[in-house]
Write a protein that holds these residues in place. Structure first.
Motif, PDB file in Angstrom:
ATOM      1  N   ASP A 238     115.017 -17.899  56.816  1.00  0.00           N
ATOM      2  CA  ASP A 238     115.109 -16.700  55.967  1.00  0.00           C
ATOM      3  C   ASP A 238     116.559 -16.283  55.742  1.00  0.00           C
ATOM      4  O   ASP A 238     116.924 -15.839  54.645  1.00  0.00           O
ATOM      5  N   LEU A 239     117.365 -16.391  56.778  1.00  0.00           N
ATOM      6  CA  LEU A 239     118.779 -15.999  56.649  1.00  0.00           C
ATOM      7  C   LEU A 239     119.527 -16.916  55.680  1.00  0.00           C
ATOM      8  O   LEU A 239     120.375 -16.463  54.902  1.00  0.00           O
ATOM      9  N   PHE A 240     119.198 -18.212  55.716  1.00  0.00           N
ATOM     10  CA  PHE A 240     119.870 -19.132  54.792  1.00  0.00           C
ATOM     11  C   PHE A 240     119.471 -18.868  53.341  1.00  0.00           C
ATOM     12  O   PHE A 240     120.216 -19.166  52.416  1.00  0.00           O
ATOM     13  N   GLU A 241     118.292 -18.298  53.144  1.00  0.00           N
ATOM     14  CA  GLU A 241     117.812 -17.998  51.792  1.00  0.00           C
ATOM     15  C   GLU A 241     118.250 -16.618  51.301  1.00  0.00           C
ATOM     16  O   GLU A 241     118.212 -16.338  50.100  1.00  0.00           O
ATOM     17  N   TYR A 242     118.637 -15.759  52.238  1.00  0.00           N
ATOM     18  CA  TYR A 242     118.920 -14.375  51.865  1.00  0.00           C
ATOM     19  C   TYR A 242     120.218 -14.275  51.048  1.00  0.00           C
ATOM     20  O   TYR A 242     121.227 -14.898  51.383  1.00  0.00           O
ATOM     21  N   PRO A 243     120.192 -13.480  49.964  1.00  0.00           N
ATOM     22  CA  PRO A 243     121.375 -13.378  49.093  1.00  0.00           C
ATOM     23  C   PRO A 243     122.430 -12.405  49.644  1.00  0.00           C
ATOM     24  O   PRO A 243     122.614 -11.292  49.119  1.00  0.00           O
TER      25      PRO A 243
ATOM     26  N   ILE B 257     130.444 -13.957  55.492  1.00  0.00           N
ATOM     27  CA  ILE B 257     130.702 -13.622  56.890  1.00  0.00           C
ATOM     28  C   ILE B 257     129.518 -12.896  57.512  1.00  0.00           C
ATOM     29  O   ILE B 257     129.224 -13.051  58.708  1.00  0.00           O
ATOM     30  N   MET B 258     128.802 -12.120  56.712  1.00  0.00           N
ATOM     31  CA  MET B 258     127.608 -11.438  57.231  1.00  0.00           C
ATOM     32  C   MET B 258     126.521 -12.451  57.564  1.00  0.00           C
ATOM     33  O   MET B 258     125.849 -12.337  58.598  1.00  0.00           O
ATOM     34  N   ALA B 259     126.357 -13.451  56.681  1.00  0.00           N
ATOM     35  CA  ALA B 259     125.366 -14.498  56.950  1.00  0.00           C
ATOM     36  C   ALA B 259     125.733 -15.252  58.226  1.00  0.00           C
ATOM     37  O   ALA B 259     124.879 -15.502  59.087  1.00  0.00           O
ATOM     38  N   PHE B 260     127.007 -15.592  58.356  1.00  0.00           N
ATOM     39  CA  PHE B 260     127.454 -16.332  59.542  1.00  0.00           C
ATOM     40  C   PHE B 260     127.223 -15.511  60.814  1.00  0.00           C
ATOM     41  O   PHE B 260     126.730 -16.028  61.827  1.00  0.00           O
ATOM     42  N   HIS B 261     127.539 -14.216  60.749  1.00  0.00           N
ATOM     43  CA  HIS B 261     127.381 -13.365  61.933  1.00  0.00           C
ATOM     44  C   HIS B 261     125.930 -13.310  62.395  1.00  0.00           C
ATOM     45  O   HIS B 261     125.637 -13.431  63.589  1.00  0.00           O
ATOM     46  N   LEU B 262     125.013 -13.167  61.448  1.00  0.00           N
ATOM     47  CA  LEU B 262     123.606 -13.027  61.819  1.00  0.00           C
ATOM     48  C   LEU B 262     122.976 -14.368  62.203  1.00  0.00           C
ATOM     49  O   LEU B 262     122.132 -14.425  63.106  1.00  0.00           O
ATOM     50  N   ILE B 263     123.394 -15.437  61.525  1.00  0.00           N
ATOM     51  CA  ILE B 263     122.860 -16.759  61.890  1.00  0.00           C
ATOM     52  C   ILE B 263     123.284 -17.134  63.315  1.00  0.00           C
ATOM     53  O   ILE B 263     122.481 -17.603  64.128  1.00  0.00           O
ATOM     54  N   ARG B 264     124.541 -16.911  63.616  1.00  0.00           N
ATOM     55  CA  ARG B 264     125.025 -17.214  64.973  1.00  0.00           C
ATOM     56  C   ARG B 264     124.357 -16.299  66.001  1.00  0.00           C
ATOM     57  O   ARG B 264     124.057 -16.720  67.129  1.00  0.00           O
ATOM     58  N   LEU B 265     124.077 -15.060  65.584  1.00  0.00           N
ATOM     59  CA  LEU B 265     123.382 -14.138  66.476  1.00  0.00           C
ATOM     60  C   LEU B 265     122.007 -14.686  66.864  1.00  0.00           C
ATOM     61  O   LEU B 265     121.616 -14.646  68.038  1.00  0.00           O
ATOM     62  N   VAL B 266     121.277 -15.195  65.890  1.00  0.00           N
ATOM     63  CA  VAL B 266     119.958 -15.766  66.170  1.00  0.00           C
ATOM     64  C   VAL B 266     120.077 -16.911  67.178  1.00  0.00           C
ATOM     65  O   VAL B 266     119.287 -17.017  68.130  1.00  0.00           O
TER      66      VAL B 266
END
Length: 222
Positions: free
Chosen positions: A180-185, A190-199
């Protein structure tokens, strides 16, 4: 005869392992509350709770070093010494992983998209299940290594299976969230990277709990 043989052991490592496991159990609600503060944007309280986790992790390190320091060369143990050290390392990594999650959150005040909040909370809950499952496993193992009963061994094995199940559930949520994070616009990468790494970091908690469970399974093997 086996009980008499156990009296030859210089010092059981299990009181120390239980203390360490108790800290893991204690850190669970602090970690959950810190994550909730992050979601709600209460970064001041988040830092307070973050610091509490750092203190608990440091206490865990002291216990870990104490266990290692009281197992000198030649001491008799009811399990392989290297397996014990491997187990201790994985149990300690569970605590380290909690700290790593909060360290990572502290680096950036990201906003979790509202559509993904429930899945993040689900992932956090699964990691907390893993945290809380360590103590019962260690407690049952202490009993097993004092009486070597088949019934107690089954209790340990059941605790190990439970931790593996929690890791499986965590992995399922982690995979969905990452997709879902990879699909989210996201507006900023940097926000995508922060949350993906968080997961990934949250997933590490259950991964190391499962590794610890696997090492415990090896220690009780016959």
């Amino acid at each position: 005869m086996r009980t008499a043989f156990l009296k030859l052991f210089r010092q059981s490592p299990f009181p120390g392992l239980l203390k360490h496991a108790d800290i893991i159990r204690e850190v669970a609600p602090v970690y959950k509350n810190a994550f909730m503060c992050f979601l709600e944007g209460d970064f001041k309280e988040f830092e307070n709770l973050h610091n509490k986790v750092i203190i608990l992790e440091n206490q865990g390190d002291v216990i870990k070093r104490n266990i290692r320091g009281h197992l000198p060369r030649g001491v008799l143990l009811p399990m392989d010494k290297f397996q014990l050290f491997a187990y201790l390392r994985e149990q300690d990594k569970v605590l380290d992983s909690v700290q790593n999650v909060l360290h990572w959150l502290s680096y950036k005040q990201s906003c979790v998209p509202i559509e993904l909040v429930d899945d993040f909370l689900l992932l956090i809950d699964r990691s907390i299940y893993s945290l809380k499952a360590i103590y019962p496993m260690v407690s049952a193992s202490e009993s097993y290594f004092s009486n070597f009963s088949e019934e107690t061994r089954d209790t340990v094995k059941a605790a190990i299976r439970q931790i593996r199940e929690y890791e499986f559930q965590s992995d399922q949520v982690e995979r969905k969230l990452l997709a879902d994070l990879f699909e989210y616009p996201f507006e900023r990468d940097i926000m995508a990277f922060h949350l993906i790494r968080l997961v990934e970091l949250v997933g590490d908690i259950s991964n190391h709990a499962e590794n610890a469970a696997d090492m415990m399974r090896a220690m009780i093997a016959r």
